[in-house]
Design a protein around this motif. Structure first.
Motif, PDB file in Angstrom:
ATOM      1  N   ASN A  92     -76.539  -4.910  48.703  1.00 18.26           N
ATOM      2  CA  ASN A  92     -75.469  -4.126  48.079  1.00 18.26           C
ATOM      3  C   ASN A  92     -74.140  -4.867  48.017  1.00 18.26           C
ATOM      4  N   ALA A  93     -74.152  -6.155  48.292  1.00 18.92           N
ATOM      5  CA  ALA A  93     -72.910  -6.931  48.229  1.00 18.92           C
ATOM      6  C   ALA A  93     -72.364  -6.909  46.802  1.00 18.92           C
ATOM      7  N   HIS A  94     -71.054  -6.902  46.692  1.00 13.30           N
ATOM      8  CA  HIS A  94     -70.403  -7.008  45.383  1.00 13.30           C
ATOM      9  C   HIS A  94     -69.958  -8.458  45.233  1.00 13.30           C
ATOM     10  N   ALA A  95     -70.820  -9.257  44.612  1.00 16.15           N
ATOM     11  CA  ALA A  95     -70.572 -10.699  44.506  1.00 16.15           C
ATOM     12  C   ALA A  95     -70.832 -11.186  43.078  1.00 16.15           C
ATOM     13  N   PRO A  96     -70.139 -10.595  42.085  1.00 19.59           N
ATOM     14  CA  PRO A  96     -70.412 -10.953  40.697  1.00 19.59           C
ATOM     15  C   PRO A  96     -69.914 -12.345  40.299  1.00 19.59           C
ATOM     16  N   TYR A  97     -69.078 -12.968  41.106  1.00 19.49           N
ATOM     17  CA  TYR A  97     -68.499 -14.269  40.748  1.00 19.49           C
ATOM     18  C   TYR A  97     -69.247 -15.415  41.407  1.00 19.49           C
ATOM     19  N   SER A  98     -69.551 -15.281  42.675  1.00 21.96           N
ATOM     20  CA  SER A  98     -70.267 -16.351  43.378  1.00 21.96           C
ATOM     21  C   SER A  98     -71.767 -16.097  43.435  1.00 21.96           C
ATOM     22  N   ASN A  99     -72.165 -14.833  43.311  1.00 26.59           N
ATOM     23  CA  ASN A  99     -73.555 -14.422  43.516  1.00 26.59           C
ATOM     24  C   ASN A  99     -74.062 -14.773  44.913  1.00 26.59           C
ATOM     25  N   PHE A 100     -73.164 -15.078  45.821  1.00 28.23           N
ATOM     26  CA  PHE A 100     -73.509 -15.391  47.209  1.00 28.23           C
ATOM     27  C   PHE A 100     -73.325 -14.109  48.006  1.00 28.23           C
ATOM     28  N   ARG A 101     -74.430 -13.504  48.385  1.00 25.07           N
ATOM     29  CA  ARG A 101     -74.404 -12.198  49.021  1.00 25.07           C
ATOM     30  C   ARG A 101     -74.545 -12.338  50.535  1.00 25.07           C
ATOM     31  N   VAL A 102     -73.564 -11.782  51.242  1.00 23.62           N
ATOM     32  CA  VAL A 102     -73.541 -11.857  52.703  1.00 23.62           C
ATOM     33  C   VAL A 102     -73.564 -10.442  53.267  1.00 23.62           C
ATOM     34  N   GLY A 103     -74.346 -10.267  54.318  1.00 26.32           N
ATOM     35  CA  GLY A 103     -74.396  -8.994  55.014  1.00 26.32           C
ATOM     36  C   GLY A 103     -74.127  -9.203  56.487  1.00 26.32           C
ATOM     37  N   ALA A 104     -73.603  -8.184  57.127  1.00 31.72           N
ATOM     38  CA  ALA A 104     -73.327  -8.246  58.565  1.00 31.72           C
ATOM     39  C   ALA A 104     -73.687  -6.894  59.167  1.00 31.72           C
ATOM     40  N   ALA A 105     -74.111  -6.923  60.412  1.00 30.25           N
ATOM     41  CA  ALA A 105     -74.433  -5.696  61.147  1.00 30.25           C
ATOM     42  C   ALA A 105     -73.872  -5.825  62.554  1.00 30.25           C
ATOM     43  N   VAL A 106     -73.476  -4.702  63.121  1.00 34.00           N
ATOM     44  CA  VAL A 106     -72.891  -4.705  64.460  1.00 34.00           C
ATOM     45  C   VAL A 106     -73.485  -3.567  65.276  1.00 34.00           C
ATOM     46  N   ILE A 107     -73.561  -3.797  66.572  1.00 30.87           N
ATOM     47  CA  ILE A 107     -73.893  -2.715  67.502  1.00 30.87           C
ATOM     48  C   ILE A 107     -72.669  -2.518  68.388  1.00 30.87           C
ATOM     49  N   LEU A 108     -72.267  -1.264  68.498  1.00 32.79           N
ATOM     50  CA  LEU A 108     -71.108  -0.915  69.321  1.00 32.79           C
ATOM     51  C   LEU A 108     -71.561  -0.544  70.732  1.00 32.79           C
ATOM     52  N   ALA A 109     -70.599  -0.470  71.636  1.00 31.44           N
ATOM     53  CA  ALA A 109     -70.901  -0.198  73.043  1.00 31.44           C
ATOM     54  C   ALA A 109     -71.644   1.117  73.242  1.00 31.44           C
TER      55      ALA A 109
ATOM     56  N   GLY B 122     -73.928   2.222  71.331  1.00 30.52           N
ATOM     57  CA  GLY B 122     -75.261   2.111  70.759  1.00 30.52           C
ATOM     58  C   GLY B 122     -75.334   2.307  69.255  1.00 30.52           C
ATOM     59  N   GLN B 123     -74.247   2.753  68.633  1.00 27.59           N
ATOM     60  CA  GLN B 123     -74.258   2.928  67.189  1.00 27.59           C
ATOM     61  C   GLN B 123     -74.349   1.577  66.487  1.00 27.59           C
ATOM     62  N   THR B 124     -75.059   1.546  65.365  1.00 25.14           N
ATOM     63  CA  THR B 124     -75.124   0.336  64.555  1.00 25.14           C
ATOM     64  C   THR B 124     -74.570   0.627  63.161  1.00 25.14           C
ATOM     65  N   PHE B 125     -73.899  -0.367  62.612  1.00 28.89           N
ATOM     66  CA  PHE B 125     -73.326  -0.274  61.272  1.00 28.89           C
ATOM     67  C   PHE B 125     -73.563  -1.587  60.562  1.00 28.89           C
ATOM     68  N   TRP B 126     -73.490  -1.560  59.243  1.00 27.73           N
ATOM     69  CA  TRP B 126     -73.655  -2.772  58.467  1.00 27.73           C
ATOM     70  C   TRP B 126     -72.723  -2.721  57.267  1.00 27.73           C
ATOM     71  N   ALA B 127     -72.439  -3.886  56.724  1.00 25.37           N
ATOM     72  CA  ALA B 127     -71.536  -4.011  55.577  1.00 25.37           C
ATOM     73  C   ALA B 127     -71.862  -5.316  54.854  1.00 25.37           C
ATOM     74  N   ASN B 128     -71.172  -5.547  53.751  1.00 22.80           N
ATOM     75  CA  ASN B 128     -71.416  -6.748  52.962  1.00 22.80           C
ATOM     76  C   ASN B 128     -70.120  -7.246  52.339  1.00 22.80           C
ATOM     77  N   ASN B 129     -70.194  -8.448  51.765  1.00 26.75           N
ATOM     78  CA  ASN B 129     -69.005  -9.008  51.148  1.00 26.75           C
ATOM     79  C   ASN B 129     -68.662  -8.269  49.861  1.00 26.75           C
ATOM     80  N   GLN B 130     -67.356  -8.226  49.565  1.00 24.77           N
ATOM     81  CA  GLN B 130     -66.829  -7.534  48.394  1.00 24.77           C
ATOM     82  C   GLN B 130     -65.881  -8.485  47.672  1.00 24.77           C
ATOM     83  N   GLU B 131     -66.357  -9.082  46.600  1.00 26.74           N
ATOM     84  CA  GLU B 131     -65.536 -10.038  45.851  1.00 26.74           C
ATOM     85  C   GLU B 131     -64.603  -9.334  44.887  1.00 26.74           C
ATOM     86  N   ASN B 132     -63.606 -10.080  44.461  1.00 22.48           N
ATOM     87  CA  ASN B 132     -62.621  -9.586  43.509  1.00 22.48           C
ATOM     88  C   ASN B 132     -62.240 -10.749  42.614  1.00 22.48           C
ATOM     89  N   ILE B 133     -62.070 -10.503  41.320  1.00 21.25           N
ATOM     90  CA  ILE B 133     -61.714 -11.580  40.402  1.00 21.25           C
ATOM     91  C   ILE B 133     -60.370 -12.211  40.770  1.00 21.25           C
TER      92      ILE B 133
END
Length: 162
Positions: free
Chosen positions: A38-55, A57-68
Motif C-alpha cells: 500500500n505504499a504511495h510511491a508513484p515516482y520511485s516505485n520503491f515501496r518500503v514497509g515498516a512494522a513495530v511492536i510496542l511495549a 504488545g500492540q503491532t502496527f505497520w506503515a509504508n512510505n508516502q511519496e510526494n512530487i
C-alpha cells in the motif's frame, strides 16, 4: 603537548536466516512486507514497509508516502513511529522491522533506515531510555538485526565518551 588518540568503534550486525527468526520477528517482517503493497510511491516505485511492536504488545505497520514536491514525502519508519507515538505516547517501541520491494517488481530489495529515520529512531530510544531492535529484510530473505540504533549510528557521541 598531549598526544592525539585514535578512536575506533566497530559494530557487528547479526545476520539471521529466515527459518531462524523467532515468532515475533517473523510476524513483524511479514507485516512490514505486507505494508509495502500500500505504499504511495508513484515516482520511485520503491515501496518500503515498516512494522513495530510496542511495549503493550500492540503491532502496527506503515509504508512510505511519496510526494512530487521532493522531499515532502515521508519514509515508512517515520510514518510508523510518529503515528504510534501520536496515538500511544506512553508505549515504547520495542522492535521495528523494515522491508522493501524493488522498483521493477522483480523481488525484494535490501534496505536500511535512511539518516532521517536513524535519527528518529534515536530520538525515541532517548525518550524511552531503551534500545529499539531494528530488523532489516535483505533481498535474499535473510534479516540483519541491530540491537539498537547505535549499531547503525556508529559515531554517535555517546559511543565516543570514555
Amino acid at each position: 603537548m598531549k598526544e592525539n588518540k585514535k578512536v575506533s568503534h566497530i559494530n557487528t550486525l547479526e545476520l539471521i536466516i529466515a527459518e531462524n527468526l523467532d515468532e515475533r520477528q517473523a510476524k513483524l517482517i511479514e507485516l512490514a512486507l505486507r505494508a509495502t503493497e500500500n505504499a504511495h510511491a508513484p515516482y520511485s516505485n520503491f515501496r518500503v514497509g515498516a512494522a513495530v511492536i510496542l511495549a503493550d504488545g500492540q503491532t502496527f505497520w506503515a509504508n512510505n508516502q511519496e510526494n512530487i514536491c521532493y522531499p515532502a514525502g515521508i519514509c515508512a519508519e517515520r510514518v510508523l513511529l510518529t503515528y504510534t507515538h501520536a496515538n500511544f505516547p506512553h508505549q515504547k517501541p520495542l522492535v521495528i522491522a523494515i522491508a522493501a520491494k524493488k522498483a521493477d517488481n522483480t523481488g525484494l530489495a535490501t534496505v536500511t533506515p535512511c539518516g532521517l529515520c536513524r535519527q528518529t529512531i534515536s530520538e525515541y530510544e532517548m525518550k524511552f531510555g531503551s534500545q529499539i531492535e531494528v530488523l532489516m529484510l535483505r533481498a535474499d530473505g535473510s534479516v540483519l538485526k541491530a540491537q539498537g540504533i547505535d549499531q547503525l549510528l556508529p559515531n554517535k557521541l555517546e559511543n565516543l565518551n570514555g
